[in-house]
Every structure is written in structure tokens, then in C-alpha cells.
Scaffold this active site. Structure first.
Site, mmCIF file in Angstrom:
data_model
loop_
_atom_site.group_PDB
_atom_site.id
_atom_site.type_symbol
_atom_site.label_atom_id
_atom_site.label_comp_id
_atom_site.label_asym_id
_atom_site.label_seq_id
_atom_site.Cartn_x
_atom_site.Cartn_y
_atom_site.Cartn_z
ATOM 1 C CE LYS A 24 11.316 -2.413 -38.888
ATOM 2 N NZ LYS A 24 12.102 -3.596 -39.261
ATOM 3 N NE ARG A 83 22.587 -5.064 -38.185
ATOM 4 C CZ ARG A 83 22.335 -6.131 -38.937
ATOM 5 N NH1 ARG A 83 23.194 -6.505 -39.859
ATOM 6 N NH2 ARG A 83 21.239 -6.828 -38.759
HETATM 7 N N1 BES Z 1 13.984 -4.032 -35.103
HETATM 8 C C1 BES Z 1 14.253 -4.797 -36.260
HETATM 9 C C2 BES Z 1 14.239 -6.295 -35.991
HETATM 10 C C3 BES Z 1 12.909 -6.907 -35.639
HETATM 11 C C4 BES Z 1 12.000 -7.230 -36.623
HETATM 12 C C5 BES Z 1 12.609 -7.199 -34.323
HETATM 13 C C6 BES Z 1 10.789 -7.817 -36.286
HETATM 14 C C7 BES Z 1 11.417 -7.800 -33.989
HETATM 15 C C8 BES Z 1 10.493 -8.105 -34.968
HETATM 16 C C9 BES Z 1 15.642 -4.453 -36.826
HETATM 17 O O1 BES Z 1 16.078 -3.151 -36.650
HETATM 18 C C10 BES Z 1 15.582 -4.691 -38.302
HETATM 19 O O2 BES Z 1 14.846 -4.026 -38.958
HETATM 20 N N2 BES Z 1 16.352 -5.656 -38.770
HETATM 21 C C11 BES Z 1 16.379 -5.986 -40.153
HETATM 22 C C12 BES Z 1 17.804 -6.210 -40.569
HETATM 23 C C13 BES Z 1 18.001 -6.321 -42.043
HETATM 24 C C14 BES Z 1 17.763 -4.972 -42.706
HETATM 25 C C15 BES Z 1 19.396 -6.789 -42.317
HETATM 26 C C16 BES Z 1 15.545 -7.261 -40.343
HETATM 27 O O3 BES Z 1 15.576 -8.124 -39.466
HETATM 28 O O4 BES Z 1 14.859 -7.341 -41.353
HETATM 29 ZN ZN ZN Z 2 15.380 -1.863 -38.274
#
Ligand code: BES
Ligand code: ZN
Ligand code: ZN
Length: 464
Positions: free
Chosen positions: A239, A315
Site C-alpha cells: 500500500k 476476498r
Molecule cells: N483492506 C483493504 C480495503 C480497505 C481500504 C478498507 C481502506 C478500509 C479502508 C483491502 O484489502 C484492499 O486493499 N482492497 C483493495 C482492492 C484492490 C487491490 C482491488 C483496494 O480497495 O484498494
Molecule cells: Zn488489501
């Protein structure tokens, strides 16, 4: 916090509507009062739940310990038929508003509201309302305990600690059994997706199973599945350090903790239903043993998954739990709860969770339950047209779109999960990312909101 029905006491501060927008604490010869702004909107249950939370937080900020609130004022706009249910959630929201995460404050704040007194409750409603308040306070307390677990940093809350929390929460309750699979068992059960996500961390994954059997032996259970990522670094698709909420990713197990809380409350209430909680718990970390972008993994269902992004890990762990739920329990309903996508926040802001339900004619019912308990949810579609989102060139499915399209991320999450629930079982997916973290406007205290515990409890109580 105690919530009672009665008269003002010598020490209580009366809550009144002021004439200005500021919140003030007024002392006069007639006693002291907390002046809160006049209500501008038509009163509804929504405005009244928000009002009690505002009252509690204002009292707390001003070090007021006992407040009295006129029942007529707080319950205005609530129909007689819904009064008991309203009282229960009024109490649970009041207790939740009194919470702050103080475990690591070495000088604990002395500000603590001790008692709310509801005055002028009509005689005919006293018994019903006081019983409902009792339930609501108990629910609020469990919600706050779970918020502490959610708010605990990832260094202190590993998958094993989350399993401990499940054991502790459920240990003294009747008809409830907790089983935890360690990393060996996870591999033996062929939970390849959970293992892939969790294997890169020194804190190995756990699969937590909570079985509550309050119903008849042959009654098909409801299964709640909660995402238990104790820290989400994003994995090798790390991230970004700004805008990626990295420092908040200890909250990525909030869905799992909500499931533990809901099971605890159902068992404590002795609800006559069979309910199962499944929490795939893992830490999504970076090391030489981490899973990689491009890896193909074989999930519990047997379907192969091409990992195009290691940050779409929620997921993956849910896929294994969902297929495990189908093969082991023949559920009458599966509900999964997850902080799944940032896209859900883009769609709805921080005010409501996104949900998907099959069959989709049940959406209005779901929205009504959410409204009743004060945890708002809004529906989105899972049409066949979206199936392109999970197509893979190299495996059965891909965890993000392989054509590079980046729209509709919330729906993408749901469409992926749909591949693992089979075609027949009624199923609901809650993307609670918007409600992972509270905002100042919630009047709830910073950090985890504790949602959607109330929703899950109510759903289990009334689902037919
Ligand atoms: N845990 C995150 C989603 C999230 C982000 C929750 C910010 C709360 C606040 C999840 O695992 C994630 O990283 N999702 C990605 C998916 C993408 C790679 C398709 C996202 O939302 O960017
Ligand atoms: Zn994630
Ligand atoms: Zn995540």
C-alpha cells in the site's frame, strides 16, 4: 455506564434544548443543565440515536457524570409499536458513545459518564422499556469490548490473539463451541487461499470456528463469515504510504471481530437459533515466503485463482471460508462481513456499508433491519454482466480484473466471492470498509465503530 428510569437526582445534570448551535453546560440556581442545539430536522429514530450519542459525548467532554434526559424528548417521533426496540438501541448507542480506546493511555482519562437517567417515562411502558434498556446496555458493552480488540495494534493482535479473543468471549457461555485450526490444519483442509495470504508472516494464519447451537438439532444454521486480516500491508503490492490508510490496517479484522461479538450476544441472549461464525485470520505481510503477484493458488473449493494483486487479499481468505461453510454446514443463509474495498468508501462516503444480497428482492428487508438498529446499509447489484471482472487468462478466476479495468471495485469484490458460494444458498455480502473507522460526525469516539454487530444479531433473531 448505568442507564436507569427514574427522577432527577441531586447530582444529575439535566439535558435541555438550547437556542443556539453550541453545546453548553449551564449552572443556575435552579440546578445545572447541559444545553444542546435545537433539533432542526423532523425527529426520526436516526436523529434520536444520533442525539443520544451527542448527549453522551458532550457530557463526557465536560466531565459530567450523571445526566437526566426527558423520555418524551428523546423518544419523540418513535411509533408506540417500535418503542421497546428503540429503547434497546438507544441504550446500545449510548453505551457505544461513552467509549474511547484508552488501553495505552498511561494516565487514563477520568472523564466517564456513570449514569443516564430517563425521566418521565409513561407508567405503562416502564417494564417494557427497562427490560429493553437492560438488553441494550449488555449489547453496548460487548460492542465496546470488540471495539477494543479491533482498535488493538497489529503487533499486539496477531491471528492467534484473535483466536484467543474468540475463546475468551465465548468461554463462559452456554451452547457455544470454539475450534481453531492452526497453519498445519489449514493446509490439511486445503484452504490454499487463506494459507497463501498468511504464509509470509511469522504470525501464521488461523481459522476460527464458533458454533452456537441455540436452535433445534435439525435446524439449518445461519453462517456468519468475517474477514480477519490482523494487518494488511498490501503484501508485495504494498500500500502507498500516503492515502493507503496503512496505519489503520490493524482494523482490517473488524468484520471478524464483529462476528465474534454477534455470536457472543446471541449466546448470552439465548436466542433459539443455530448460528455459526467463521473467521479466516491472517496477516498480509512481505517476506521471502509471501505469495506473489502472478501466483496461482488452489482454493478450498478446488477452483484455481490467479493473484493479480496481493492487496486484494480479503476476498481470498473469504473464498476459502465461504466454500468451507457450504461443504460443512448446509446453511440456510450465509452472511459475510468484510472491510473489503476502498471503492466502497468512494461509492458511499463514510455513512453506510455497501451490501449485496441474493435473492435481490430481499434488499428492502435488509435495509429496514439496518435502519432499525442504526447501522445503515445500501444495496448494489451483482448482475451477470459483471462476470468479466473475475475472468482469468491463466486460472479459473482472477482476484482483480485481468483486462485492467478499474471501475466498480465494490462490485468486483462481490462478484469474486459469488464464485465460491455456489448458486443456490441465500447469501449476503457486507462491504463494511466505509464503517471501519468512525468520523467526528458519528459522535462515537475515534477508531472502530463496532458495526455491524447489532445488525447481525437482529438478522439472526428474525431471519426466516
Ligand atoms: N483492506 C483493504 C480495503 C480497505 C481500504 C478498507 C481502506 C478500509 C479502508 C483491502 O484489502 C484492499 O486493499 N482492497 C483493495 C482492492 C484492490 C487491490 C482491488 C483496494 O480497495 O484498494
Ligand atoms: Zn488489501
Ligand atoms: Zn484488506
Amino acid at each position: 455506564m448505568k442507564i436507569t428510569i427514574g427522577n432527577e437526582s441531586k447530582t444529575s445534570v439535566r439535558v435541555e434544548f438550547g437556542t443556539t448551535d453550541d453545546i453548553r453546560f449551564v449552572e443556575s440556581n435552579a440546578g445545572s443543565s447541559l444545553r444542546i442545539p435545537p433539533q432542526k430536522k423532523e425527529p426520526t429514530q436516526r436523529t434520536q440515536l444520533k442525539l443520544i450519542r451527542t448527549i453522551v459525548r458532550s457530557a463526557k467532554e465536560r466531565s459530567v457524570k450523571v445526566v437526566s434526559v426527558d423520555w418524551g424528548m428523546i423518544s419523540v417521533g418513535i411509533p408506540e409499536s417500535k418503542i421497546a426496540q428503540f429503547a434497546e438501541h438507544l441504550a446500545s448507542h449510548a453505551v457505544a458513545a461513552g467509549y474511547d480506546f484508552t488501553v495505552f493511555k498511561t494516565q487514563e482519562s477520568k472523564r466517564k459518564i456513570e449514569n443516564i437517567i430517563f425521566t418521565n417515562v409513561p407508567e405503562k411502558n416502564v417494564n417494557e422499556i427497562s427490560a429493553a434498556i437492560k438488553n441494550g446496555v449488555a449489547m453496548g458493552e460487548v460492542i465496546n469490548e470488540m471495539r477494543t480488540i479491533m482498535n488493538t495494534s497489529a503487533g499486539d493482535l496477531t491471528p492467534e490473539h484473535l483466536a484467543d479473543a474468540a475463546r475468551t468471549q465465548c468461554s463462559k457461555l452456554p451452547k457455544i463451541k470454539v475450534t481453531v485450526f492452526d497453519e498445519k490444519r489449514i493446509q490439511k483442509e486445503k484452504m490454499g487461499a487463506l494459507w497463501a495470504v498468511g504464509k509470509g508472516s511469522t504470525h501464521k494464519p488461523r481459522f476460527i470456528q464458533i458454533e452456537y447451537s441455540g436452535g433445534a438439532k435439525n435446524d439449518a444454521p445461519i453462517v456468519f463469515v468475517g474477514k480477519g486480516i490482523t494487518f494488511d500491508s498490501g503484501g508485495l503490492n504494498l500500500k502507498p504510504s500516503s492515502g493507503g490508510s496503512l496505519n489503520e490496517m490493524h482494523l482490517d479484522m473488524s468484520g471478524g471481530a464483529a462476528v465474534i461479538g454477534a455470536l457472543h450476544i446471541l449466546a448470552k441472549k439465548g436466542v433459539k437459533k443455530n448460528v455459526i461464525g467463521l473467521i479466516p485470520a491472517a496477516e498480509n505481510m512481505i517476506s521471502s515466503t509471501s505469495y506473489r503477484p502472478g501466483d496461482i493458488i488452489t482454493s478450498h473449493s478446488g477452483k484455481t485463482i490467479e493473484v493479480l494483486n496481493t492487496d486484494a487479499e480479503g476476498r481470498l481468505v473469504l473464498a476459502d471460508a465461504l466454500s468451507y461453510a457450504i461443504t460443512h454446514f448446509k446453511p440456510k443463509l450465509i452472511v459475510d462481513v468484510a472491510t473489503l474495498t476502498g471503492a466502497a468508501l468512494i461509492a458511499l462516503g463514510q455513512n453506510a456499508s455497501a451490501f449485496f444480497v441474493r435473492p435481490d428482492n430481499r434488499a428492502p428487508e435488509i435495509m429496514e433491519i439496518a435502519e432499525d438498529v442504526g447501522e445503515y446499509m445500501w444495496p448494489l447489484p451483482m448482475w451477470d454482466e459483471y462476470e468479466y471482472m473475475v475472468r482469468s487468462d491463466r486460472a479459473d478466476v482472477a482476484n482483480i480484473p485481468s483486462d485492467g479495468s478499474r471501475w466498480g471495485g465494490v462490485i468486483n469484490g462481490a462478484m469474486f466471492l459469488k464464485e465460491f458460494v455456489g448458486k443456490t444458498v441465500p447469501w449476503m455480502h457486507i462491504d463494511m470498509a466505509p464503517r471501519m473507522d468512525s468520523t467526528g460526525r458519528d459522535a462515537l469516539g475515534k477508531g472502530a465503530t463496532g458495526e455491524p454487530i447489532r445488525f447481525l444479531v437482529r438478522l439472526a433473531e428474525i431471519f426466516k
